[in-house]
Design an enzyme around this catalytic site. Structure first.
Site, PDB file in Angstrom:
ATOM      1  N   HIS A 302       0.377  -2.573  -5.271  1.00 21.92           N
ATOM      2  CA  HIS A 302       1.826  -2.590  -5.122  1.00 21.92           C
ATOM      3  C   HIS A 302       2.279  -1.249  -4.533  1.00 21.92           C
ATOM      4  O   HIS A 302       2.070  -0.203  -5.149  1.00 21.92           O
ATOM      5  CB  HIS A 302       2.505  -2.810  -6.473  1.00 21.92           C
ATOM      6  CG  HIS A 302       2.301  -4.184  -7.029  1.00 21.92           C
ATOM      7  ND1 HIS A 302       2.172  -4.436  -8.386  1.00 21.92           N
ATOM      8  CD2 HIS A 302       2.204  -5.383  -6.418  1.00 21.92           C
ATOM      9  CE1 HIS A 302       2.007  -5.734  -8.571  1.00 21.92           C
ATOM     10  NE2 HIS A 302       2.016  -6.327  -7.396  1.00 21.92           N
ATOM     11  N   PHE A 476      -0.035   2.469  -8.618  1.00 20.15           N
ATOM     12  CA  PHE A 476      -1.246   2.526  -9.454  1.00 20.15           C
ATOM     13  C   PHE A 476      -1.714   1.151  -9.944  1.00 20.15           C
ATOM     14  O   PHE A 476      -2.135   1.005 -11.084  1.00 20.15           O
ATOM     15  CB  PHE A 476      -1.058   3.463 -10.662  1.00 20.15           C
ATOM     16  CG  PHE A 476      -0.257   4.705 -10.370  1.00 20.15           C
ATOM     17  CD1 PHE A 476      -0.582   5.517  -9.290  1.00 20.15           C
ATOM     18  CD2 PHE A 476       0.817   5.072 -11.164  1.00 20.15           C
ATOM     19  CE1 PHE A 476       0.142   6.676  -9.020  1.00 20.15           C
ATOM     20  CE2 PHE A 476       1.553   6.222 -10.898  1.00 20.15           C
ATOM     21  CZ  PHE A 476       1.217   7.023  -9.815  1.00 20.15           C
ATOM     22  N   HIS A 477      -1.680   0.134  -9.061  1.00 26.45           N
ATOM     23  CA  HIS A 477      -2.070  -1.217  -9.453  1.00 26.45           C
ATOM     24  C   HIS A 477      -3.180  -1.794  -8.569  1.00 26.45           C
ATOM     25  O   HIS A 477      -3.084  -2.950  -8.151  1.00 26.45           O
ATOM     26  CB  HIS A 477      -0.862  -2.161  -9.394  1.00 26.45           C
ATOM     27  CG  HIS A 477       0.243  -1.827 -10.336  1.00 26.45           C
ATOM     28  ND1 HIS A 477       1.513  -2.354 -10.225  1.00 26.45           N
ATOM     29  CD2 HIS A 477       0.273  -1.019 -11.429  1.00 26.45           C
ATOM     30  CE1 HIS A 477       2.279  -1.886 -11.189  1.00 26.45           C
ATOM     31  NE2 HIS A 477       1.553  -1.059 -11.936  1.00 26.45           N
ATOM     32  N   PRO A 478      -4.245  -1.076  -8.270  1.00 25.35           N
ATOM     33  CA  PRO A 478      -5.290  -1.668  -7.424  1.00 25.35           C
ATOM     34  C   PRO A 478      -6.026  -2.794  -8.137  1.00 25.35           C
ATOM     35  O   PRO A 478      -6.392  -2.669  -9.311  1.00 25.35           O
ATOM     36  CB  PRO A 478      -6.222  -0.486  -7.141  1.00 25.35           C
ATOM     37  CG  PRO A 478      -6.038   0.433  -8.301  1.00 25.35           C
ATOM     38  CD  PRO A 478      -4.584   0.299  -8.676  1.00 25.35           C
TER      39      PRO A 478
END
Length: 547
Positions: A302, A476-478
């Site tokens: 995101h 921080f959403h890999p």
């Protein structure tokens, strides 16, 4: 010389959000010997537990891998810091603590992609509830008595209440709960805290499990590769090799080895072990054991577009934190009541909206903060302002994670490819237009919101896309780099039971298995994935024992 760490029923690589859950569930049976390996250290750093301490944990080598992305064309050539937790609890020890499940359609889409209805929303909802300890108690949508504490935040801000009112004026309704399968609307985020203190998965799931005699936890140990053996029935994973304390270790797994190293770590370890694109592995001098071209591909994240608005007649954290008196007051409030700004999640108010009416469900998420700064790590601005970060929660851009060498200590190359599709670029422009409509709504009029970033001078589609590239950054959403899929999908790394295709005795259990990213924060969906994996693993072992 290699020293043996012993033989275990299960070896778990990575004590992050998924690994801590698995360690707890698999070791609930005292007959199971479980080894949990973590590259980071113990979670005894004070700032892990104080919510505002994420400021001191991110980009800190004690708690963060401190990855960097490759220069990204979608970000106008910029490279980003890419935080990932390197400590017990993993990223749940340094993240924003927001409890978010996503939308029911996310999971129905997973079920369709992998041909397994067990991943449908109505099937995974009980798994969310199983680990949950919700402040409202047990309801149709929430659980009570689980390890994963969910509470309301312990503060509110007038400027955020006004933003919520303004959002309602432009058609974004107020909601009481984002986590019932339909997150349309705005509300203060619920958080993984207990009375103003962070609840990480290490604290929630390892607190009791860590004292068990059948669970061994080894910190400061980095896995170099999986131990793979060719046999008459094909390739099998029999354990791991790792280093720690100046010792080269090996450990053997009787039943299964489970990778829980995250969307960056899990594909990296697979590639180092000879599982991945044969051409990539050969390029770095690694003999391919299993040619699996999807390993490391399908990276999704995101991208947050951090729009900043300067205001007047408003109390924001900028002014409170820029005076000694304000800092003293903030510290005293937390010390006495565990409330106030030190108990804040990085984002307090959330909203989900549609970038245009054609979207079937909300495709934008807002993280709204009563503060502003140039970039993460910089001091707060010296004037009152708020930040409205807006993300496209269903990006169509896809990146990859690939080994840079055969050396396990060298970070992989991370290439997100943000804004690489026309659809994502259009949504980024529309997201900024919608944010401006909210800022201009009557409820915010008395605060005279003035756009500071990216700036009102950007108006055309091309200019807004350029602006998004200039100010956009990871939230921080890999996910997605070891994606789950049907047997007919050549890029699927794991099946619907999370077993690595072509390798017996090996599963991946973390955010990397998501075929598509969830419509919201990804931490609690990862906890749910681990709950399902634990059930699958224990059932498989019970079946093999009977057999």
């Amino acid at each position: 010389m290699t020293q043996s760490a012993g033989k275990y029923d299960y070896i778990i690589v990575g004590a992050g959000s998924a690994g801590c859950v698995l360690a707890k569930r698999l070791s609930d049976n005292p007959a199971n010997r479980v080894l949990l390996i973590e590259a980071g250290g113990k979670d005894d750093y004070l700032w892990i537990h104080i919510p505002v301490g994420y400021l001191y944990c991110i980009n800190n080598p004690r708690t963060d891998w401190r990855f960097k992305t490759e220069p990204d064309a979608g970000l106008n050539g910029r490279s980003l810091g890419y935080p990932r937790g390197k400590v017990l609890g993993g990223s749940s020890s340094i993240n924003g603590m927001i409890y978010m499940r996503g939308q029911s359609q996310d999971y129905d889409g997973w079920a369709q992609a992998c041909g397994d209805d067990a991943w449908r929303w109505d099937q995974v909802l009980p798994l969310f509830k199983k680990s949950e300890d919700h402040y409202q108690g047990a309801t149709e949508f929430h659980g009570a008595g689980g390890e994963w504490r969910v509470e309301k935040q312990r503060l509110s801000w007038e400027i955020l209440d006004a933003f919520r009112d303004a959002a309602a004026e432009v058609g974004i309704p107020k909601t009481a709960d984002f986590n019932r399968g339909d997150n349309n609307g705005s509300a203060y985020f619920d958080v993984n805290q207990r009375r103003g203190v962070r609840v990480s998965t290490a604290k929630a799931f390892l607190k009791t499990a860590g004292t068990r005699g059948n669970l061994e936890i080894m910190t400061g140990c980095q896995v170099k590769r999986l131990t793979l053996k060719n046999g008459p029935d094909g390739v099998r994973c029999t354990g791991v090799e790792f280093t720690g304390g100046g010792v080269h270790w090996s450990a053997e797994s009787v039943h299964e080895t489970v990778l829980c190293a995250g969307a960056i770590g899990s594909p990296h370890i697979l590639q180092l072990s000879g599982i991945g694109s044969a051409a990539l592995l050969q390029k770095h001098g690694i003999a391919p054991m299993v040619d699996s071209p999807g390993v490391g591909e399908n990276l999704q994240d995101h991208l947050q577009i951090r729009m900043v608005f300067k205001v007047t007649n408003a109390k924001t954290l900028n002014m409170m934190a820029n005076s000694w008196f304000g800092k003293m007051k903030i510290g005293m409030e937390y010390a006495m009541f565990r409330s106030g700004p030190m108990s804040m999640a990085p984002s307090q108010l959330g909203a989900f909206a549609r970038s245009d009416p054609s979207q079937v469900t909300p495709n934008l998420q807002y993280h709204v903060q009563p503060l502003s700064l140039e970039k993460f790590g910089d001091p707060l601005h010296g004037f009152p302002a708020f930040t409205a970060s807006v993300c496209n929660v269903r990006p169509t851009s896809r990146g990859h994670v690939r080994i840079a060498s055969g050396d396990a200590t060298q970070a992989p190359q991370i290439t997100p490819n943000y804004l690489s599709t026309a659809e994502d670029r259009h949504v980024a422009a529309d997201a900024q237009r919608l944010t401006r409509r909210i800022a201009a709504a009557p409820a915010l009029k008395k605060y005279a919101a003035q756009e500071l970033k990216p700036g009102a001078m950007f108006t055309s589609e091309e200019e807004l896309v350029r602006a998004a590239g200039d100010i956009g950054t990871t939230i921080f959403h890999p996910v997605g780099t070891c994606k789950m899929g049907a047997a007919s999908d050549p890029m699927a790394v794991v099946d619907s039971a999370l077993q690595v295709r072509g390798v017996a005795g090996l599963r991946v259990v973390d955010a990397s298995i998501m075929p598509t990213i969830t419509s919201g924060n990804t931490n609690s969906p990862t906890v749910m994935i681990a709950e399902r994996a634990a059930m699958l693993i224990l059932a498989a072992h019970a079946s093999s024992s009977k057999g």
